[in-house]
Design an enzyme around this catalytic site. Structure first.
Site, PDB file in Angstrom:
ATOM      1  N   CYS A 169      -0.622 -19.554   7.507  1.00 35.32           N
ATOM      2  CA  CYS A 169       0.657 -20.201   6.614  1.00 35.32           C
ATOM      3  C   CYS A 169       0.882 -20.193   5.502  1.00 35.32           C
ATOM      4  O   CYS A 169       1.821 -21.154   4.829  1.00 35.32           O
ATOM      5  CB  CYS A 169       0.019 -22.029   6.954  1.00 35.32           C
ATOM      6  SG  CYS A 169      -0.286 -22.140   8.865  1.00 35.32           S
ATOM      7  N   GLU A 199      -4.753 -32.546  -0.073  1.00 39.47           N
ATOM      8  CA  GLU A 199      -4.056 -32.481  -0.219  1.00 39.47           C
ATOM      9  C   GLU A 199      -3.259 -33.212  -1.580  1.00 39.47           C
ATOM     10  O   GLU A 199      -3.648 -33.084  -2.515  1.00 39.47           O
ATOM     11  CB  GLU A 199      -2.963 -31.200  -0.419  1.00 39.47           C
ATOM     12  CG  GLU A 199      -1.117 -31.140  -1.164  1.00 39.47           C
ATOM     13  CD  GLU A 199      -0.034 -30.544   0.027  1.00 39.47           C
ATOM     14  OE1 GLU A 199      -0.027 -29.153  -1.299  1.00 39.47           O
ATOM     15  OE2 GLU A 199      -0.443 -30.500   1.239  1.00 39.47           O
ATOM     16  N   LYS A 234       8.667 -30.583   5.030  1.00 44.64           N
ATOM     17  CA  LYS A 234       8.416 -30.316   6.632  1.00 44.64           C
ATOM     18  C   LYS A 234       8.523 -31.079   7.860  1.00 44.64           C
ATOM     19  O   LYS A 234       8.480 -31.327   9.019  1.00 44.64           O
ATOM     20  CB  LYS A 234       6.319 -30.141   7.156  1.00 44.64           C
ATOM     21  CG  LYS A 234       6.102 -28.685   6.416  1.00 44.64           C
ATOM     22  CD  LYS A 234       4.865 -27.734   6.780  1.00 44.64           C
ATOM     23  CE  LYS A 234       3.842 -26.923   6.403  1.00 44.64           C
ATOM     24  NZ  LYS A 234       4.838 -26.095   4.573  1.00 44.64           N
ATOM     25  N   HIS A 274       2.104 -27.906   0.747  1.00 43.03           N
ATOM     26  CA  HIS A 274       2.144 -27.785   1.544  1.00 43.03           C
ATOM     27  C   HIS A 274       2.135 -28.731   2.621  1.00 43.03           C
ATOM     28  O   HIS A 274       2.820 -29.393   3.763  1.00 43.03           O
ATOM     29  CB  HIS A 274       0.678 -27.202   2.342  1.00 43.03           C
ATOM     30  CG  HIS A 274       0.597 -25.910   3.225  1.00 43.03           C
ATOM     31  ND1 HIS A 274       1.186 -25.421   3.509  1.00 43.03           N
ATOM     32  CD2 HIS A 274      -0.642 -26.728   4.242  1.00 43.03           C
ATOM     33  CE1 HIS A 274       0.796 -24.767   4.586  1.00 43.03           C
ATOM     34  NE2 HIS A 274      -0.103 -25.604   4.698  1.00 43.03           N
ATOM     35  N   PHE A 317      -5.104 -21.574   8.194  1.00 46.37           N
ATOM     36  CA  PHE A 317      -6.336 -21.703   8.522  1.00 46.37           C
ATOM     37  C   PHE A 317      -6.413 -19.952   7.933  1.00 46.37           C
ATOM     38  O   PHE A 317      -6.506 -18.852   7.658  1.00 46.37           O
ATOM     39  CB  PHE A 317      -5.849 -20.917   9.302  1.00 46.37           C
ATOM     40  CG  PHE A 317      -5.680 -22.291  11.208  1.00 46.37           C
ATOM     41  CD1 PHE A 317      -4.984 -23.698  10.074  1.00 46.37           C
ATOM     42  CD2 PHE A 317      -5.235 -21.778  12.281  1.00 46.37           C
ATOM     43  CE1 PHE A 317      -4.931 -24.344  11.003  1.00 46.37           C
ATOM     44  CE2 PHE A 317      -4.644 -23.131  13.195  1.00 46.37           C
ATOM     45  CZ  PHE A 317      -5.120 -24.166  11.976  1.00 46.37           C
ATOM     46  N   HIS A 365       6.643 -27.122  10.953  1.00 46.68           N
ATOM     47  CA  HIS A 365       5.804 -26.010  10.204  1.00 46.68           C
ATOM     48  C   HIS A 365       6.667 -24.938  10.665  1.00 46.68           C
ATOM     49  O   HIS A 365       6.534 -24.609  11.640  1.00 46.68           O
ATOM     50  CB  HIS A 365       4.478 -25.760   9.905  1.00 46.68           C
ATOM     51  CG  HIS A 365       3.701 -25.526   9.812  1.00 46.68           C
ATOM     52  ND1 HIS A 365       3.968 -24.757   9.166  1.00 46.68           N
ATOM     53  CD2 HIS A 365       2.264 -25.977   9.099  1.00 46.68           C
ATOM     54  CE1 HIS A 365       2.959 -24.473   8.258  1.00 46.68           C
ATOM     55  NE2 HIS A 365       1.681 -25.033   8.780  1.00 46.68           N
TER      56      HIS A 365
END
Length: 409
Positions: free
Chosen positions: A161, A312, A331, A301, A396, A336
C-alpha cells in the site's frame, strides 16, 4: 539535505471522480463513495469504492480499452491529465530524457482473475492472447511508455500500500542521479475484485458494515472495524526546479524530503511502537532540513483498521510535541486504493498546500484513546496556513514511506 524537486503536474482518477478537481471536491465534501458492488455479490463483504462513470470518454483517442487491465485504464487517464496540467507535449519532449515509475500492489489482478476463471470453466483455448500483457505487473508502465513515446527509464515499484509513494521517491532519485529531466511518478491499482475482496475479508482487514457501506470507512474513529476496498490512479510530474523554470512551468509544490524504512516485525501487523514509521518521519525531516515544529499538516495513512490507526496516531503524538499539525485521512471518502493510495494522497496533500485547506476525515463521530492529543480535522474543511506537509504511506511487509511536500512556487 534532499534537493527540492518541483511537482508541475497532477492527474487523479479516484472514486471521488475523474480528474484532480473532482477528487479534491469529493474529499472536501467529506462523504464516503462506498456502495454495494455487484461484482462482489455473495461475498462476506460486498461493497467497495469504485471510480464512477469511467469509460472510453475518459481516454480520448483510445478506442480499445478492452486491451488493458482496469488498473492500466485508470493510469492512462490520470497520465493524460497530469501531462496536460504540467504544460507538456509528448510530441515536443526528448523521450530519452523522460522517466516513468509506476507503483502497484497487484498489477493487472482483474485480468488474471478473469482469465483464470475462463481457463477453469472453458479450457485453455478460451484464454485471451492478451492475458500476460494485461496482468504482468510491469505492463502498466509498459503501456504508458507506448502511449506517450517514453524511451527513458521505465520502472515498477511494489511495496504493497505504499507502492505509489515508493514510485515518487524512486522517480525523484532518477532525477537526482541525472538520468532524466522529467519523471512521471504514478500509482495505480484496481483490486476491487472477488479474489482480493474475499482474501482481505478472510484475514479480517475489511469493514463488515454490509448494511451501511457509506459509514464503513471511518479512520481513527472509536467504532472503526476495517478498511473499504477502493481503486484509482494518480500521476505526478516531477522535474528539477531549474528545468521547470526554464520552460516556465510553475511548480504546484516541491518534494523536499522523503524516506522509506522497514519494520522487520510482522507480515501484516505494524510494529507496536511504530518504530519504522517514526524513523521514516525523522529521516524525511532531516532530508528536508526541517523539524517536527515546522510541520503544519499530515495526510495520514489512516486506513480505518484498529492497529494501523492506533499505531500511526501514537507515533504522531510522540513526535509532534512542541507543535501539533493538523491530521486528516482521505480513506473515509475514497476507500483504500492499495498501491495507488500513496500517489493519490500525495496529490491531495499538494492540493491542501495549494488551497491552504485541510479536508475533513469522513465518518469520524467518536474519539477514543487513539485520537487523544491528535488535531484531527473532522466535520468540514479547515482553512489553514500550510507551508510544509507530510504524507504517510504504510504497507504489508512492514513498509513505511513518508514524503515531505512544501508549498510552491
Amino acid at each position: 539535505m534532499t534537493s527540492a524537486i518541483a511537482v508541475t503536474g497532477i492527474g487523479l482518477v479516484t472514486p471521488g471522480g475523474i480528474g484532480a478537481e473532482a477528487t479534491w471536491k469529493a474529499v472536501c465534501n467529506g462523504r464516503s463513495t462506498a456502495h454495494t458492488d455487484p461484482e462482489l455479490q455473495g461475498l462476506p463483504v460486498d461493497f467497495s469504492c469504485r471510480v464512477p462513470g469511467f469509460g472510453a470518454e475518459a481516454l480520448p483517442g483510445t478506442h480499445q480499452l478492452w486491451r488493458y487491465d482496469r488498473s492500466t485504464q485508470l493510469l492512462l487517464a490520470a497520465a493524460t491529465e497530469a501531462v496536460r496540467s504540467a504544460r507538456l507535449d509528448p510530441t515536443d519532449w526528448d523521450p530519452a530524457r523522460i522517466a516513468l515509475v509506476v507503483g502497484s500492489a497487484a498489477g493487472g489482478i482483474s485480468t488474471l482473475e478473469t482469465q483464470h476463471r475462463r481457463l477453469l470453466d472453458h479450457g485453455a483455448q478460451s484464454l485471451s492472447p492478451l492475458t500476460l500483457t494485461g496482468y504482468l505487473p510491469n505492463m502498466a508502465a509498459g503501456h504508458l511508455t507506448l502511449a506517450l513515446g517514453i524511451t527513458g527509464p521505465a520502472l515498477q515499484t511494489s511495496t504493497a500500500c505504499s507502492s505509489g509513494a515508493s514510485a515518487i521517491i524512486t522517480a525523484s532519485l532518477l532525477i537526482d542521479a541525472g538520468l532524466c529531466d522529467i519523471a512521471l511518478a504514478a500509482g495505480c491499482d484496481a483490486m476491487t475484485t472477488p479474489l482480493c475482496a474475499a482474501a482481505f475479508a478472510k484475514m479480517g482487514a475489511l469493514s463488515r458494515r454490509t448494511d451501511d457501506p457509506a459509514h464503513a470507512s471511518r479512520p481513527f474513529d472509536r467504532h472503526r472495524d476495517g478498511f473499504v476496498l477502493g481503486e484509482g490512479a494518480a500521476v505526478l510530474i516531477l522535474e528539477r526546479t531549474g528545468h521547470a523554470a526554464a520552460r516556465q512551468a510553475p511548480p504546484r509544490a516541491h518534494l523536499v524530503g522523503h524516506a522509506t524504512t522497514s519494520d522487520a516485525h510482522h507480515a501484516t501487523t505494524p510494529h507496536p511502537e511504530g518504530l519504522g514509521l517514526r524513523r521514516a518521519i525523522l529521516q524525511t525531516l532531516r532530508a528536508a532540513d526541517a523539524t517536527t515544529a515546522d510541520v503544519d499538516h499530515i495526510n495520514a495513512h489512516g486506513t480505518s483498521t484498529l492497529l494501523n490507526d492506533q499505531t500511526e496516531a501514537a507515533v504522531i503524538r510522540a513526535l509532534f510535541t512542541s507543535r501539533t499539525p493538523s491530521v486528516t485521512s482521505a480513506k473515509g471518502v475514497l476507500g483504500h486504493s492499495m498501491g495507488a493510495a500513496g500517489a493519490i494522497e500525495a496529490g491531495l496533500t499538494i492540493a491542501s498546500l495549494e488551497h491552504q485547506t485541510a479536508p475533513p476525515t469522513a465518518n469520524f463521530t467518536e474519539p477514543d484513546e487513539t485520537t487523544d492529543g491528535l488535531d484531527l480535522v473532522t466535520g468540514q474543511v479547515r482553512p489553514q496556513n500550510l507551508r510544509l506537509a507530510l504524507s504517510h504511506s504504510l504497507g504489508f511487509g512492514g513498509h513505511n514511506t513518508v514524503l515531505a511536500l512544501a508549498s510552491g512556487p
